[in-house]
Scaffold this active site. Structure first.
Site, PDB file in Angstrom:
ATOM      1  N   TYR A   1      12.400  46.724  29.925  1.00  0.00           N
ATOM      2  CA  TYR A   1      11.600  45.433  30.080  1.00  0.00           C
ATOM      3  C   TYR A   1       9.954  45.921  29.846  1.00  0.00           C
ATOM      4  CZ  TYR A   1      15.997  43.088  31.883  1.00  0.00           C
ATOM      5  OH  TYR A   1      17.159  42.928  31.977  1.00  0.00           O
ATOM      6  N   ALA A  49      60.546  30.277  42.193  1.00  0.00           N
ATOM      7  CA  ALA A  49      60.528  28.976  42.873  1.00  0.00           C
ATOM      8  C   ALA A  49      61.200  28.268  41.769  1.00  0.00           C
ATOM      9  CB  ALA A  49      59.033  28.323  42.781  1.00  0.00           C
TER      10      ALA A  49
END
Ligand SMILES: Cc1cc2nc3c(=O)[nH]c(=O)nc-3n(C[C@H](O)[C@H](O)[C@H](O)COP(=O)(O)O)c2cc1C
Ligand code: SF4
Length: 637
Positions: A164, A451
């Protein structure tokens, strides 16, 4: 544990060694949301929080970082005061400038130390900051830090790392100036050193001052990147300048995965090696970061004397309470980061505010926080992948009665498979968290239970969370798809396939590529075919992509793009590229063609019961989406 011992930075005493490092969260300039986000981490036991601010946006334009000025002062002060109530110190991290692609709308070009290419190979060059602009930036740094001191901050960190702006000034590769800010070591350090001098003058010689810098870019020094020799020289210089602690990072945007290590980084990060070396030449306390939210690794680094203070970024997003959990011997309750980078840095880079794949409350503190119900419901969760587990835990924490049905003999769903490659094994830690919490919250879980609509209706829950995931796609239209030599990446990762030496993987998405690397590392010869014109056609965030691409650069792996599977034979496959057919000989074909949603149960029940479908059973996506949908489903009860 060493991490729980107090430590000093100059005159400042920290109650433990877990410091939340700066993460520009893009949630505005200290409004309520930003305050709540930081205070939540203070409450969780951080000894200090580093709050990133930009000195000015007049040069770089909008960034994820906040501004501290007269308008945002009251919010910032509230943040500081509220953190102090938890005996958590606040360190302002000042970012003089970005030095990447961003620019203010009225400026022609992004700015940097010199007119070097904006990124490697780019024809576009930066605007070289003039001396007046340098003085302007330094003046804004001073103004911001004076306000911060007035608000009661305990320390300052200067952001000088990772390529940076400040690091751009400090590094030969990016600083080709011919004035007093360029050329010699002293000149390249001038921008930073002037900021240090001003800060000491403005805030006082003894005001705790930290510099976050990169002693080693781990890229070729002959290309102008910094090597450790110069890094150590900088460390000594900073000690002589009267800095009180050094914050060590490595890498830069040209190898960004080093600075923000993704899941593929399983070994100790290079930050530890750089810290170890810096430690030898200074007596200052060393802070470092890089997956140190993995507390075992952090403790090792402290014990070995590589670091003195544990900097944690993403670990504070996944679990703000982790320091308190360490203190209370509840480490099995820590929700670990999966280092996907999807919710945190990816969101921020794309202009969305900070988020987290496994913690949907991050960035939404006070907005998505679960509240205890005074009307407990009977909740059935079907499927125990990350979405199902999160839904179950959230529902139980809110006070509902929860049961999970899982058709496999274990937790995790397809995420479990995603963690099986040795180079991703740390991901499994989040499943340990789910298991612990399901247990602690007395959530009933029934394994190996498929299920059916009838059973669900008989169970008669008030609400069903359908988190049934997805199934690997096996296109029936492809001739030979059911042959013995065909298997799926899921079965391969689970060691449920018998494979020869020459393998074709169909699909070069994440699953296909990672499976290819697993098999290549076992000595198999791998060809990955992809019908799109590039591998990894789905978006993969840059740090993860950079590191995965390195892993794919393997002598045993060949990739073929724009190549479509037409037919599977006993000893080969037929592919088509640009309308031309080719025969590729192989022992096995591994399908990695994506996942189809398991939504049959949902479709059958949706008009008969209160049911919500989440995650991959809607459409195969990332953990981020699944967990967010799970959380929202529970909030909506
Ligand atoms: C969303 C996000 C934003 C970040 N912003 C900053 C920043 O403003 N300043 C900074 O020094 N580092 C920033 N970083 C880097 C972190 O401070 C830290 O160096 C990095 O995440 C590695 O630590 P970790 O593995 O504990 O996350 C950011 C990281 C993330 C994930
Ligand atoms: S989004 Fe992923 S990498 Fe970022 S903090 Fe959350 S789990 Fe970790």
């Amino acid at each position: 544990m060493k991490a729980l011992e107090s430590i000093r930075i100059g005159d400042l005493e920290l109650k433990n060694r877990y410091v939340m490092v700066a993460m520009g969260p893009d949630i505005g300039d200290f409004g309520q949301r930003a305050i709540d986000y930081y205070v939540r981490r203070a409450k969780g036991g951080a000894s200090m929080i580093m709050v990133n601010v930009m000195a000015t946006k007049e040069i770089d334009g909008p960034t994820p970082s906040a501004l501290l000025n007269e308008e945002s002062y009251d919010g910032f002060k509230e943040l500081v005061d509220r953190c102090h109530k938890y005996d958590c110190k606040v360190c302002i991290q000042i970012m003089p400038g970005v030095g990447l692609q961003t620019k203010a709308p009225d400026r022609e070009k992004p700015s940097s130390a010199s007119a070097t290419p904006i990124y490697p190979g780019s024809d576009m060059t930066f605007h070289e900051l003039t001396k007046e602009e340098i003085k302007f930036i330094q003046g804004e740094v001073s103004k911001t830090l004076k306000l911060a001191k007035k608000a009661g901050v305990d320390a300052v960190e200067i952001h000088a790392y990772g390529g940076y702006l400040t690091d751009k000034f400090m590094t030969e590769r990016w600083n080709i100036r011919t004035d007093e800010y360029g050329g010699s070591f002293e000149n390249r350090m001038r921008f930073l050193n002037e900021i240090i001098d001003n800060t000491k003058e403005d805030l006082g010689e003894d005001f705790p001052l930290i510099v976050k810098f990169t002693p080693n870019h781990y890229l070729p020094a002959e290309d102008g990147y910094r090597d450790i020799e110069e890094g150590l020289k900088i460390a000594k210089m900073l000690e002589e300048k009267g800095v009180h602690a050094l914050h060590i990072d490595v890498g830069c945007h040209d190898n960004w995965y080093m600075a923000m290590p993704p899941i593929y980084q399983q070994d100790m990060v290079l930050q530890m090696e750089a810290s170890r070396q810096v430690k030898k030449v200074t007596s200052l306390p060393i802070i470092s970061n890089g997956r140190l939210g993995d507390i075992g690794k952090a403790e090792k680094a402290l014990e070995n004397g590589w670091i003195d203070i544990v900097g944690v970024g993403r670990g504070f997003l996944t679990d703000p309470d982790f320091p308190n959990k360490v203190m209370e011997n509840r480490t099995d309750e820590i929700r670990y980061c999966i280092y996907c980078n999807e919710g945190c840095i990816n969101s921020v880079s794309e202009g969305r505010h900070i988020d987290c794949a496994v913690n949907p409350e991050t960035g939404y503190e006070g907005v998505k926080t679960l509240k205890k119900t005074d009307d407990p419901k009977k909740i059935l969760v079907i499927g125990a992948g990350p979405g199902g587990c999160h839904a179950a835990i959230a529902a139980a924490e809110a006070g509902h009665d929860v049961e999970i049905w899982e058709r496999e003999e274990r937790l995790g769903g397809n995420f479990y498979n995603a963690c099986l490659p040795p180079f991703k094994r740390d991901g499994i830690k989040v499943l340990h968290y789910y298991r612990t919490m399901l247990d602690r919250l007395n959530i009933r879980i029934k394994y190996c239970k498929e299920a059916t609509p009838e059973e669900v209706l008989r169970y008669n829950p008030d609400k069903v969370i359908n988190a049934t995931g997805g199934t690997p796609i096996r296109p029936r239209s492809i001739k030979g798809i059911d042959k013995d030599n065909v298997t799926t990446a899921t079965d391969v990762l689970q060691n449920k396939s018998i494979l020869g030496d020459n393998i074709v993987i169909v699909g070069a998405g994440l699953v296909g590529c990672e499976t290819g690397i697993v098999l290549a590392n076992k000595g198999k010869k791998i060809t990955i075919i992809e019908m799109m014109d590039s591998i990894l056609p789905e978006p993969v965030f840059i740090q993860n992509l950079m590191m995965l691409t390195q892993l794919l650069d393997h002598p045993n792996i060949e990739t073929k793009t724009s190549t479509k599977l037409m037919e599977i034979r006993d000893d080969s496959i037929i592919v088509s590229k640009d309308g031309v057919e080719e025969q590729l000989y192989c022992d096995n074909v591994v399908l990695a063609m994506g996942f189809a949603p398991n939504n049959g149960l949902y479709e059958e029940l949706k008009d008969k019961i209160d049911i919500v479908n989440i995650g991959d059973s809607v459409q195969a996506r990332r953990v981020l989406n699944t967990v967010k949908e799970a959380h929202d489903a529970i909030l909506a009860i």
